[in-house]
Scaffold this motif. Structure first.
Motif, PDB file in Angstrom:
ATOM      1  N   ILE A   1       7.529   3.732 -14.144  1.00 27.22           N
ATOM      2  CA  ILE A   1       7.432   2.793 -13.022  1.00 27.22           C
ATOM      3  C   ILE A   1       8.330   1.588 -13.263  1.00 27.22           C
ATOM      4  CG2 ILE A   1       5.884   1.200 -11.835  1.00 27.22           C
ATOM      5  CD1 ILE A   1       3.692   3.246 -12.068  1.00 27.22           C
ATOM      6  N   LEU A   2       8.321   1.068 -14.495  1.00 23.44           N
ATOM      7  CA  LEU A   2       9.164  -0.080 -14.812  1.00 23.44           C
ATOM      8  C   LEU A   2      10.647   0.257 -14.668  1.00 23.44           C
ATOM      9  CD1 LEU A   2       7.567  -1.820 -17.934  1.00 23.44           C
ATOM     10  CD2 LEU A   2       7.873  -2.765 -15.651  1.00 23.44           C
TER      11      LEU A   2
ATOM     12  N   LEU B   1       0.828  -1.207   0.000  1.00 28.80           N
ATOM     13  CA  LEU B   1       0.000   0.000   0.000  1.00 28.80           C
ATOM     14  C   LEU B   1       0.861   1.255   0.000  1.00 28.80           C
ATOM     15  CD1 LEU B   1      -2.812  -0.973   2.542  1.00 28.80           C
ATOM     16  CD2 LEU B   1      -3.031  -0.741   0.063  1.00 28.80           C
ATOM     17  N   TRP B   2       1.831   1.309   0.898  1.00 28.01           N
ATOM     18  CA  TRP B   2       2.701   2.485   0.959  1.00 28.01           C
ATOM     19  C   TRP B   2       3.611   2.568  -0.268  1.00 28.01           C
ATOM     20  CZ3 TRP B   2       2.502   6.576   4.169  1.00 28.01           C
ATOM     21  CH2 TRP B   2       1.711   6.457   5.324  1.00 28.01           C
ATOM     22  N   GLY B   3       3.971   1.415  -0.831  1.00 31.79           N
ATOM     23  CA  GLY B   3       4.778   1.434  -2.044  1.00 31.79           C
ATOM     24  C   GLY B   3       4.062   2.069  -3.214  1.00 31.79           C
ATOM     25  N   GLY B   4       2.726   1.937  -3.249  1.00 32.42           N
ATOM     26  CA  GLY B   4       1.965   2.592  -4.304  1.00 32.42           C
ATOM     27  C   GLY B   4       2.164   4.098  -4.290  1.00 32.42           C
TER      28      GLY B   4
ATOM     29  N   TRP C   1       8.061  -0.793  -4.759  1.00 31.92           N
ATOM     30  CA  TRP C   1       7.751  -2.091  -5.357  1.00 31.92           C
ATOM     31  C   TRP C   1       8.982  -2.785  -5.930  1.00 31.92           C
ATOM     32  CZ3 TRP C   1       2.854   0.093  -8.216  1.00 31.92           C
ATOM     33  CH2 TRP C   1       1.812   0.207  -7.280  1.00 31.92           C
ATOM     34  N   GLY C   2       9.861  -2.049  -6.602  1.00 31.90           N
ATOM     35  CA  GLY C   2      11.066  -2.665  -7.154  1.00 31.90           C
ATOM     36  C   GLY C   2      11.986  -3.199  -6.073  1.00 31.90           C
TER      37      GLY C   2
ATOM     38  N   PRO D   1       4.259  -7.415  -5.042  1.00 29.13           N
ATOM     39  CA  PRO D   1       4.714  -6.125  -5.590  1.00 29.13           C
ATOM     40  C   PRO D   1       4.941  -6.181  -7.090  1.00 29.13           C
ATOM     41  CG  PRO D   1       6.429  -7.148  -4.268  1.00 29.13           C
ATOM     42  CD  PRO D   1       5.184  -7.913  -4.011  1.00 29.13           C
ATOM     43  N   GLY D   2       5.397  -7.332  -7.614  1.00 32.06           N
ATOM     44  CA  GLY D   2       5.559  -7.464  -9.058  1.00 32.06           C
ATOM     45  C   GLY D   2       4.229  -7.373  -9.782  1.00 32.06           C
ATOM     46  N   MET D   3       3.187  -7.955  -9.192  1.00 27.74           N
ATOM     47  CA  MET D   3       1.855  -7.864  -9.783  1.00 27.74           C
ATOM     48  C   MET D   3       1.361  -6.423  -9.775  1.00 27.74           C
ATOM     49  SD  MET D   3      -1.606  -9.975  -8.776  1.00 27.74           S
ATOM     50  CE  MET D   3      -1.682  -9.215  -7.143  1.00 27.74           C
ATOM     51  N   CYS D   4       1.660  -5.682  -8.724  1.00 23.33           N
ATOM     52  CA  CYS D   4       1.258  -4.272  -8.666  1.00 23.33           C
ATOM     53  C   CYS D   4       1.936  -3.463  -9.768  1.00 23.33           C
ATOM     54  CB  CYS D   4       1.607  -3.686  -7.300  1.00 23.33           C
ATOM     55  SG  CYS D   4       0.598  -4.314  -5.942  1.00 23.33           S
ATOM     56  N   ILE D   5       3.209  -3.738 -10.019  1.00 28.57           N
ATOM     57  CA  ILE D   5       3.918  -3.057 -11.110  1.00 28.57           C
ATOM     58  C   ILE D   5       3.238  -3.350 -12.437  1.00 28.57           C
ATOM     59  CG2 ILE D   5       6.078  -2.947 -12.400  1.00 28.57           C
ATOM     60  CD1 ILE D   5       7.547  -3.554  -9.788  1.00 28.57           C
TER      61      ILE D   5
END
Length: 277
Positions: A208-209, A72-75, A228-229, A250-254
């Motif tokens: 983002i990537l 959540l915070w990574g978003g 996320w990374g 986190p990979g799915m979020c990316i």
């Protein structure tokens, strides 16, 4: 404008899905202080490497940190990187491209040859070099990601400006006595923004990537920042031990964020280009 957007979203359910997906990601990121059950930096060695369960929805990592809270915070961090990098690249690139296309001559030649130098390097390699030179931090990560995209916006703006600066309305603006800066900023630039706006949506996903890739190899933000990374990098050594969830979520979020930006970019192209409606 809003009526056109609503009509096009109804006609393009895929673009609507992209808007809803990004809205969901942004809403959960903004609501992280409320939705997160714990601090993203709170460690608990006794709960290390727990799989997803009702107590820890997405499981925990090596330090017992709750992955749901960290995702959540990574978003927040990744959306900040995307928006910040795109804003810096867009403003810088559009300013350079507009001046080059409007003035022409040696100014155009100098700006475009500088853009050639930037594009002579593979984008990720250039980002690695800039990030390594500046040092790992969130601000430097945004600068590194922005720099590799400046040339894209500069070329888009210059190409569009070379077309519209000879249009009849541009000649009429000059004949009316408008100074060159007013002709450029008031009469020409608003008619050059369609490809730039579409590109900015697509580049947000790539930002983002790229940021995740730099963080993965240690040139972006550092552990234990909930990015996320970084989270994917932390989980890779544990995949062979069966702790797949550390990197997976986190990979799915990316992947979802990039897909959302790409879908929105396609919808923006239809919205802003009347010939495609």
């Amino acid at each position: 404008m809003f009526a056109d957007a609503a009509y096009l979203l109804r006609r393009h359910p895929v673009s609507l899905a992209g808007v809803l997906l990004l809205a969901l990601i942004a809403a959960t990121a903004l609501a992280a202080p409320v939705l997160a059950p714990a601090s993203p930096l709170a460690t608990n060695p006794g709960d290390a490497l727990l799989p997803p369960s009702p107590r820890h929805v997405l499981g925990t990592d090596d330090f017992g940190e709750d992955l749901w809270s960290r995702v959540l915070w990574g978003g927040r961090i990744d959306l900040l990187i995307a928006l910040g990098a795109v804003a810096v690249a867009l403003l810088s690139g559009c300013a350079l491209g507009a001046v080059a296309g409007f003035c022409g001559g040696w100014i155009d030649e100098g700006v475009m040859r500088t853009m050639d130098v930037l594009q002579a390097f593979p984008s990720f390699i250039l980002a690695m070099g800039v990030a390594a030179a500046l040092g790992p931090s969130l601000r430097n990560l945004i600068v590194s990601v922005a720099l590799i995209n400046v040339a894209i916006y500069a070329r888009l703006m210059r190409a569009r400006l070379l077309v519209v600066k000879h249009a009849p309305y541009a000649a009429a603006a000059r004949a009316a006595g408008n100074p060159p800066w007013r002709v450029l900023t008031v009469h020409l630039l608003p008619n050059c923004l369609t490809p730039v706006v579409v590109q900015s949506s697509l580049q947000s996903g790539w930002a983002i990537l790229t940021a995740a890739g730099l963080s993965f190899i240690g040139l972006g933000v550092r552990v234990p920042t909930p990015e996320w990374g970084v989270m994917v990098a932390m989980g890779v050594p544990r995949i062979t031990a069966g702790a797949w969830w550390i990197s997976f979520f986190p990979g799915m979020c990316i992947a979802l964020a990039v897909m959302g930006f790409n879908l929105v970019g396609d919808g923006l192209q239809d919205l802003l280009d009347p010939q495609r409606r």
